[in-house]
Every structure is written in structure tokens, then in C-alpha cells.
Design an enzyme around this catalytic site. Sequence first.
Site, PDB file in Angstrom:
ATOM      1  N   LYS A 111       6.688   2.363 -15.763  1.00 15.03           N
ATOM      2  CA  LYS A 111       6.980   1.846 -17.107  1.00 15.03           C
ATOM      3  C   LYS A 111       5.732   1.359 -17.829  1.00 15.03           C
ATOM      4  O   LYS A 111       5.712   1.294 -19.055  1.00 15.03           O
ATOM      5  CB  LYS A 111       8.048   0.751 -17.046  1.00 15.03           C
ATOM      6  CG  LYS A 111       9.382   1.307 -16.565  1.00 15.03           C
ATOM      7  CD  LYS A 111      10.575   0.479 -16.926  1.00 15.03           C
ATOM      8  CE  LYS A 111      11.832   1.279 -16.557  1.00 15.03           C
ATOM      9  NZ  LYS A 111      13.070   0.610 -16.811  1.00 15.03           N
ATOM     10  N   LYS A 193      14.889  11.893 -11.432  1.00 15.03           N
ATOM     11  CA  LYS A 193      16.235  11.316 -11.468  1.00 15.03           C
ATOM     12  C   LYS A 193      16.805  11.330 -12.889  1.00 15.03           C
ATOM     13  O   LYS A 193      16.059  11.239 -13.861  1.00 15.03           O
ATOM     14  CB  LYS A 193      16.230   9.896 -10.899  1.00 15.03           C
ATOM     15  CG  LYS A 193      15.850   8.808 -11.863  1.00 15.03           C
ATOM     16  CD  LYS A 193      16.105   7.432 -11.260  1.00 15.03           C
ATOM     17  CE  LYS A 193      15.794   6.347 -12.283  1.00 15.03           C
ATOM     18  NZ  LYS A 193      16.923   5.800 -12.968  1.00 15.03           N
ATOM     19  N   LYS A 196      18.462   7.158 -18.337  1.00 18.50           N
ATOM     20  CA  LYS A 196      18.822   6.810 -19.713  1.00 18.50           C
ATOM     21  C   LYS A 196      17.662   7.005 -20.670  1.00 18.50           C
ATOM     22  O   LYS A 196      17.847   7.356 -21.824  1.00 18.50           O
ATOM     23  CB  LYS A 196      19.158   5.310 -19.760  1.00 18.50           C
ATOM     24  CG  LYS A 196      20.600   4.978 -19.633  1.00 18.50           C
ATOM     25  CD  LYS A 196      20.740   3.472 -19.563  1.00 18.50           C
ATOM     26  CE  LYS A 196      21.328   3.104 -18.236  1.00 18.50           C
ATOM     27  NZ  LYS A 196      21.241   1.713 -17.876  1.00 18.50           N
TER      28      LYS A 196
HETATM   29  P1  ATP Z   1      15.985   3.950 -16.991  1.00 14.95           P
HETATM   30  O1  ATP Z   1      15.970   5.261 -17.685  1.00 14.95           O
HETATM   31  O2  ATP Z   1      15.518   2.814 -17.854  1.00 14.95           O
HETATM   32  O3  ATP Z   1      15.336   4.003 -15.639  1.00 14.95           O
HETATM   33  P2  ATP Z   1      18.502   4.245 -15.730  1.00 14.95           P
HETATM   34  O4  ATP Z   1      19.407   5.142 -16.395  1.00 14.95           O
HETATM   35  O5  ATP Z   1      17.721   4.805 -14.599  1.00 14.95           O
HETATM   36  O6  ATP Z   1      17.525   3.606 -16.777  1.00 14.95           O
HETATM   37  P3  ATP Z   1      18.954   1.619 -14.654  1.00 14.95           P
HETATM   38  O7  ATP Z   1      19.451   0.608 -15.620  1.00 14.95           O
HETATM   39  O8  ATP Z   1      17.531   1.595 -14.228  1.00 14.95           O
HETATM   40  O9  ATP Z   1      19.362   3.045 -15.238  1.00 14.95           O
HETATM   41  O10 ATP Z   1      19.817   1.583 -13.329  1.00 14.95           O
HETATM   42  C1  ATP Z   1      21.130   1.089 -13.245  1.00 14.95           C
HETATM   43  C2  ATP Z   1      21.687   1.372 -11.873  1.00 14.95           C
HETATM   44  O11 ATP Z   1      21.975   2.738 -11.757  1.00 14.95           O
HETATM   45  C3  ATP Z   1      20.752   1.031 -10.710  1.00 14.95           C
HETATM   46  O12 ATP Z   1      21.478   0.517  -9.621  1.00 14.95           O
HETATM   47  C4  ATP Z   1      20.156   2.363 -10.367  1.00 14.95           C
HETATM   48  O13 ATP Z   1      19.747   2.447  -9.015  1.00 14.95           O
HETATM   49  C5  ATP Z   1      21.300   3.304 -10.662  1.00 14.95           C
HETATM   50  N1  ATP Z   1      20.796   4.592 -11.093  1.00 14.95           N
HETATM   51  C6  ATP Z   1      20.040   4.845 -12.178  1.00 14.95           C
HETATM   52  N2  ATP Z   1      19.778   6.149 -12.292  1.00 14.95           N
HETATM   53  C7  ATP Z   1      20.383   6.748 -11.235  1.00 14.95           C
HETATM   54  C8  ATP Z   1      20.475   8.088 -10.793  1.00 14.95           C
HETATM   55  N3  ATP Z   1      19.908   9.071 -11.461  1.00 14.95           N
HETATM   56  N4  ATP Z   1      21.178   8.334  -9.685  1.00 14.95           N
HETATM   57  C9  ATP Z   1      21.781   7.341  -9.012  1.00 14.95           C
HETATM   58  N5  ATP Z   1      21.733   6.057  -9.367  1.00 14.95           N
HETATM   59  C10 ATP Z   1      21.039   5.746 -10.470  1.00 14.95           C
END
Ligand code: ATP
Length: 327
Positions: A111, A193, A196
Amino acid sequence: MIKALTALQPTNFFHIGNWFGAIEPAVALQRDHKLSMFIVDYHAITVPQKPEELRKNILFAAATYLAAGIDPKTTTLFQQSAVSEHTELAWVLNCIAKVGELERMTQFKDKAKGKGESVSMGLFGYPVLMAADILLYDTEVVPVGEDQKQHVELARDLAIRFNRDFGETFVVPVPKIREVGARIMGLDDPMKKMSKSAPSAKNYISLMDDADTVVKKIKGAVTDSGSEIRGGNDRPAFSNLLAIYSLITHRSVEAIETEYIGKQYSDFKGDLAEVLNLWLAPLQAKIKTFVEHENDLKAILNEGAQRAREQAQRRMKQVRERIGVAL
Ligand code: ATP
Ligand code: LTN
């Protein structure tokens, strides 16, 4: 019962990675764990937020949890900022955390990339606030996706260090990573992965995507070369699509592969979009109903905060005594 705790950032949507990696596993835990679940609004402001949107997103996150099956009678559901002991304990932990260990956090490195010295203190200290979230509640297990494992390990290290320096105070938590679907990958890039904050919305399926959008995104999903519908280490795109299909239908990947022997990619993708849409429709209806009842949502969050506060205050009082600031 074993004490479990997890949290999600408030955003204007959740994707199926969040669902299978975080939301669904947390809902399942309620059966045999004492669960605390909260919306980490103070983590959210480590990156710029528009106040009116943040307010809406907090309520939307609560609505999503409730629609997913979180029962506010047995699970303590609340807003992080409503319990000020989170930031108070984070400060104390900041004083035993080391700059070096925070610099090693891969999420921070990702980040902060390209931001140089303008990166906020909040983003740097994010894992310490998360450690405070966890340690305040005598948490034994922390169900999260793979990407958060390093943060839970930091919480463990800080608990062990505090206990060593000031006497037995915190329970040392264990991360609980879901095996299948722990990491749903991006539809446009199965090597990264699903996220968002991906540059394109083609990366993810939002829980709020309409049926046409789901069809378009699945049709456009990257595939592996060849013509077989089969997963494996050499086939990241199909491994991911098959995992999604399997998680939604509760069928094994092998059974799905067998069903699609000799069929086209387009058949598989059409069916995947259909199962996704059948699954999403009732969930979306439930989320919308909760969002429309804002006062009920607020009442549930307030009640949860009250319960959380009692536990957090007790633990924080002990911390103040241990470090020598309580007179
Ligand atoms: P960012 O894009 O900011 O990383 P994000 O979509 O990855 O956001 P987070 O808010 O970081 O979401 O994560 C929320 C929860 O969802 C955490 O427990 C994280 O481990 C899980 N998570 C996020 N992305 C994934 C994914 N692709 N697969 C499985 N679990 C996920
Ligand atoms: N960093 C986590 C959210 C989070 C969390 C927590 C998860 C904040 N505090 C405590 C588990 C326990 C994330 O971005 N998913």
C-alpha cells in the site's frame, strides 16, 4: 466456548473473495464459538474517506453481516470507533512494537509503494491497531484470509512481548485460515488476489452486482490456454473459477471437472454465471432490507458496542495497572 474475533473494513461493496475468505467462515463459527465481529472504521481512515460515504458504508457493512446470518443476540456486532479502548490499547502497543517489524508487513509495503515519505502514520500503524482489536477481547482464534495472517502473527508477537515484560495479561491468538477459497483470485488476473481496490471492476464479482454484470464479468474472465475445463497448478484461471463454482454449489472440484469433460469453456462460464446469480439474488434482497431499516441497524450496533465496551474496559484497566500509569 472458544473466543473468536474478526472484522471487516466498511466499503461500499464486498466481493466474493471477502465472502468466502471472511464473511461466510465467520458466520459458520457462530455455531461453536463466542464470536465478536466489528466494522473497522478507524482502519478505514488510514486511507482518505469521504465522511458521508464512510457513514453509509459502516451501515452497509452491518447490513451485509446480518444478511449473511450473523445473529446479534449471540455475536457481539459493533463499530470499532464506538469502543475507544481499541485506540487506547493501540497506543500502548505502539510503544512495544518495533519499526523494523512493521516495515516488514507485506500489506504495508504494497500500500505504501510509490508514496515515499508521504505515507500516513496511520497506514504504518494499521497492524498495531489490529493487534489491539484482537488482544482486548481475550481472543483465541482469528478467522481471516491468507493475506491477514502476518498481521495476526504480529498480534501474537506483541501479546507475548507484553506478557513477558509486564506479566501475563493477554491471551495469545491463533490465526484460522480457511483452506478452500482462502484466496479467491482476480477474474482479470488469476495470479493476484481478488481485491476491492483492483484498478478494474472486471477483477471481482461484487455481492451487489446485477445479473447482467455477473454474466459479462464471468464471460470476460481470463482463462488458461488449451480446451480442457480442469484446474491444477499450471492452470490458475480454471483453478480459481472451479473453486468459486465449488464453494457456491458445495460440490467438489473433481465432480465439477468430471461433469464438464468434453464441454466448451463457454458452457462452463454460462453455468457459473447462472449459479452465481441464483445465489446472489436472495442475498441481495436481504442486504437491501437491512439497509432500508437504518434505525434498527444503529440499535443493533449500539447494543453490541455496549457489550464490547464492558470487556474492553476491564482489560484496559488491567493494562494501565500493569504498565504503571494507574495510580
Ligand atoms: P483491498 O483491495 O483494499 O485489499 P480487499 O477486497 O482485499 O481490499 P479487505 O478489506 O482487505 O478486502 O479484506 C477483508 C477480508 O476479506 C479479510 O479477512 C481478507 O483476508 C478477506 N479477503 C480479501 N480478499 C480476499 C480474497 N481475494 N480471497 C479470500 N479472502 C479475501
Ligand atoms: N485488517 C483486516 C481487518 C481487521 C481485522 C481486525 C481482522 C481489522 N482488525 C481484527 C481480524 C481481527 C482486513 O483488512 N481484513
